[in-house]
Design a protein around this motif. Sequence first.
Motif, PDB file in Angstrom:
ATOM      1  N   SER A 118       0.834  -1.204   0.000  1.00  0.00           N
ATOM      2  CA  SER A 118       0.000   0.000   0.000  1.00  0.00           C
ATOM      3  C   SER A 118       0.873   1.260   0.000  1.00  0.00           C
ATOM      4  O   SER A 118       0.515   2.265  -0.638  1.00  0.00           O
ATOM      5  N   ALA A 119       2.022   1.203   0.704  1.00  0.00           N
ATOM      6  CA  ALA A 119       2.895   2.393   0.735  1.00  0.00           C
ATOM      7  C   ALA A 119       3.444   2.688  -0.668  1.00  0.00           C
ATOM      8  O   ALA A 119       3.510   3.845  -1.095  1.00  0.00           O
ATOM      9  N   PHE A 120       3.823   1.633  -1.404  1.00  0.00           N
ATOM     10  CA  PHE A 120       4.333   1.843  -2.766  1.00  0.00           C
ATOM     11  C   PHE A 120       3.211   2.266  -3.724  1.00  0.00           C
ATOM     12  O   PHE A 120       3.448   3.061  -4.641  1.00  0.00           O
ATOM     13  N   ALA A 121       2.029   1.725  -3.518  1.00  0.00           N
ATOM     14  CA  ALA A 121       0.911   2.121  -4.391  1.00  0.00           C
ATOM     15  C   ALA A 121       0.649   3.621  -4.232  1.00  0.00           C
ATOM     16  O   ALA A 121       0.454   4.350  -5.216  1.00  0.00           O
ATOM     17  N   GLU A 205      -2.221  -3.657  -5.165  1.00  0.00           N
ATOM     18  CA  GLU A 205      -3.116  -3.333  -4.050  1.00  0.00           C
ATOM     19  C   GLU A 205      -4.250  -4.327  -3.863  1.00  0.00           C
ATOM     20  O   GLU A 205      -4.926  -4.307  -2.843  1.00  0.00           O
ATOM     21  N   GLY A 206      -4.482  -5.161  -4.863  1.00  0.00           N
ATOM     22  CA  GLY A 206      -5.671  -6.013  -4.806  1.00  0.00           C
ATOM     23  C   GLY A 206      -5.417  -7.310  -4.064  1.00  0.00           C
ATOM     24  O   GLY A 206      -4.475  -7.444  -3.287  1.00  0.00           O
ATOM     25  N   ARG A 207      -6.304  -8.248  -4.323  1.00  0.00           N
ATOM     26  CA  ARG A 207      -6.217  -9.582  -3.725  1.00  0.00           C
ATOM     27  C   ARG A 207      -4.980 -10.311  -4.199  1.00  0.00           C
ATOM     28  O   ARG A 207      -4.548 -10.139  -5.337  1.00  0.00           O
ATOM     29  N   ILE A 208      -4.442 -11.162  -3.343  1.00  0.00           N
ATOM     30  CA  ILE A 208      -3.373 -12.079  -3.746  1.00  0.00           C
ATOM     31  C   ILE A 208      -3.915 -13.467  -3.481  1.00  0.00           C
ATOM     32  O   ILE A 208      -4.222 -13.810  -2.337  1.00  0.00           O
ATOM     33  N   LEU A 274      -5.251 -20.267  -1.048  1.00  0.00           N
ATOM     34  CA  LEU A 274      -4.848 -19.224  -0.090  1.00  0.00           C
ATOM     35  C   LEU A 274      -5.260 -17.882  -0.684  1.00  0.00           C
ATOM     36  O   LEU A 274      -4.997 -17.617  -1.861  1.00  0.00           O
ATOM     37  N   ASP A 275      -5.922 -17.090   0.136  1.00  0.00           N
ATOM     38  CA  ASP A 275      -6.538 -15.871  -0.357  1.00  0.00           C
ATOM     39  C   ASP A 275      -6.197 -14.727   0.604  1.00  0.00           C
ATOM     40  O   ASP A 275      -6.657 -14.719   1.742  1.00  0.00           O
ATOM     41  N   LEU A 276      -5.347 -13.809   0.154  1.00  0.00           N
ATOM     42  CA  LEU A 276      -4.930 -12.681   0.993  1.00  0.00           C
ATOM     43  C   LEU A 276      -5.627 -11.426   0.490  1.00  0.00           C
ATOM     44  O   LEU A 276      -5.555 -11.123  -0.698  1.00  0.00           O
ATOM     45  N   ARG A 277      -6.291 -10.746   1.394  1.00  0.00           N
ATOM     46  CA  ARG A 277      -6.984  -9.507   0.999  1.00  0.00           C
ATOM     47  C   ARG A 277      -6.427  -8.372   1.834  1.00  0.00           C
ATOM     48  O   ARG A 277      -6.936  -8.068   2.908  1.00  0.00           O
ATOM     49  N   PRO A 278      -5.337  -7.769   1.319  1.00  0.00           N
ATOM     50  CA  PRO A 278      -4.619  -6.780   2.118  1.00  0.00           C
ATOM     51  C   PRO A 278      -5.506  -5.628   2.595  1.00  0.00           C
ATOM     52  O   PRO A 278      -5.350  -5.169   3.724  1.00  0.00           O
ATOM     53  N   LYS A 279      -6.471  -5.211   1.782  1.00  0.00           N
ATOM     54  CA  LYS A 279      -7.265  -4.033   2.178  1.00  0.00           C
ATOM     55  C   LYS A 279      -8.083  -4.308   3.430  1.00  0.00           C
ATOM     56  O   LYS A 279      -8.133  -3.506   4.336  1.00  0.00           O
ATOM     57  N   GLY A 280      -8.762  -5.437   3.459  1.00  0.00           N
ATOM     58  CA  GLY A 280      -9.588  -5.759   4.619  1.00  0.00           C
ATOM     59  C   GLY A 280      -8.788  -6.439   5.716  1.00  0.00           C
ATOM     60  O   GLY A 280      -9.307  -6.681   6.806  1.00  0.00           O
ATOM     61  N   GLY A 281      -7.518  -6.787   5.444  1.00  0.00           N
ATOM     62  CA  GLY A 281      -6.700  -7.482   6.434  1.00  0.00           C
ATOM     63  C   GLY A 281      -7.163  -8.904   6.685  1.00  0.00           C
ATOM     64  O   GLY A 281      -6.972  -9.444   7.776  1.00  0.00           O
ATOM     65  N   VAL A 282      -7.797  -9.523   5.695  1.00  0.00           N
ATOM     66  CA  VAL A 282      -8.347 -10.874   5.884  1.00  0.00           C
ATOM     67  C   VAL A 282      -7.522 -11.890   5.101  1.00  0.00           C
ATOM     68  O   VAL A 282      -7.191 -11.666   3.936  1.00  0.00           O
ATOM     69  N   VAL A 283      -7.189 -12.987   5.764  1.00  0.00           N
ATOM     70  CA  VAL A 283      -6.463 -14.079   5.108  1.00  0.00           C
ATOM     71  C   VAL A 283      -7.279 -15.354   5.297  1.00  0.00           C
ATOM     72  O   VAL A 283      -7.667 -15.684   6.412  1.00  0.00           O
ATOM     73  N   SER A 284      -7.531 -16.074   4.206  1.00  0.00           N
ATOM     74  CA  SER A 284      -8.327 -17.307   4.282  1.00  0.00           C
ATOM     75  C   SER A 284      -7.567 -18.414   3.594  1.00  0.00           C
ATOM     76  O   SER A 284      -6.916 -18.185   2.571  1.00  0.00           O
ATOM     77  N   TRP A 285      -7.647 -19.619   4.149  1.00  0.00           N
ATOM     78  CA  TRP A 285      -6.984 -20.752   3.509  1.00  0.00           C
ATOM     79  C   TRP A 285      -7.842 -22.000   3.673  1.00  0.00           C
ATOM     80  O   TRP A 285      -8.400 -22.260   4.739  1.00  0.00           O
ATOM     81  N   THR A 286      -7.977 -22.720   2.568  1.00  0.00           N
ATOM     82  CA  THR A 286      -8.771 -23.948   2.556  1.00  0.00           C
ATOM     83  C   THR A 286      -7.859 -25.081   2.135  1.00  0.00           C
ATOM     84  O   THR A 286      -7.188 -25.003   1.108  1.00  0.00           O
ATOM     85  N   THR A 287      -7.830 -26.119   2.964  1.00  0.00           N
ATOM     86  CA  THR A 287      -6.965 -27.261   2.697  1.00  0.00           C
ATOM     87  C   THR A 287      -7.827 -28.452   2.312  1.00  0.00           C
ATOM     88  O   THR A 287      -8.803 -28.756   3.004  1.00  0.00           O
TER      89      THR A 287
END
Length: 371
Positions: A118-121, A205-208, A274-287
Amino acid sequence: MTPNELFEHRGYLADERKIAAYQAALDEVVGPDDTVLDLGAGTGILGLLACRAGAGHVIAVDQGDIIDVARDIAVANGLADRITHVKAMSTDLELDDPVDVVVCDQIGGLVHDAGVLSAFADARRRLLADGGRMVPESFRVFVAPVGFGIGRQAVDFWRSAPAGFDVTAARRIAANTEWKFNVVTDDLTALAAPSELAAFPADHEGRITGALDFEVETTGTLDGWLGWFEARLSPSVTLTNDPWSPERFDRWCNFYALEEAVEVAAGDRLSLTLDLRPKGGVVSWTTGLRDGERRFKQSTFFTATRSDLFGHAAPVASGDRIPAMRRVLDLIDGQRSLADILTALGEPAELGFASRNAMEAFVEKVTGLAG
Ligand SMILES: C[S@@+](CC[C@H](N)C(=O)[O-])C[C@H]1O[C@@H](n2cnc3c(N)ncnc32)[C@H](O)[C@@H]1O
């Protein structure tokens, strides 16, 4: 400044691999008379390296009191006239002229969890000249299924009944946390070869997100997933916190625990989303285990408080909306449309909404935040 902060900055300065990599990258990227923004300067080390690489001028910005130390260090090294020190968040920094290069070391174990993106964006939008360069310029992130004793303990301690008390109430939080560990490989076993989850520029800035399949190569206990990165600092310099790399620099790795440790055998199939959503600060992972025979769905969202998710800004949901919010997040999978999600949620009244419109507005807000 606290002793802990000084201790932390000493660690950054003592990391010879990191310093050598940044020096090589800045030597490659900084042109004579370039202006360089040292974003999150700390002791100012990256700005000093930029001066050594030939920068005409450095603007060192840090939000903490460490910036006063950085100023004294610049004076002691005869560079006071080439470095301007500013105590501020980079996002509040205003410059008369854009800079040619921005450099930063605020990189989390899986990149997103420290602030560089976000700082670089923001810097790209407001502070960097057209065609200006970022150091690092891009990232690749990697994941492997692992046996990891310390990581397992972070979750299973909460079953251990300390002093004879049942503390299992905390276990759900522990199992849905993005853990950060300075990993020692003695305690770590890769059960399959690592895979690349995603690659993105340093101002992404988006989802990873990524979906990966693995075939177990080493029979053992699957405790969870370990994640790390490779930063491309410049066209010919990379830096990694890969725990097995002899070149690794000193940065934590991220651990995503499996809800329960599971024994796996060579040849078993595993899957990870694995789903990282930096904006909302949410990380989800399904195994997925053994071709979908068992599935574990975990997320920091399951245990996040409202202030974790929304800071002190007006929350989109009051406490009784949290279950509905979790349902919505569960349904966001990159495949379903907004209409699909609304259909899957069913009757508004069952989730406590007064009308379909109210439910729709709520879903739009949550999906906007999560996306
Ligand atoms: C990981 S330390 C690195 C310090 C230094 N660049 C180095 O390599 O040793 C990050 C520093 O950045 C500061 N920081 C993080 N994000 C910032 C931002 N957006 N604006 C200003 N300072 C920031 C923190 O206060 C901290 O001192």
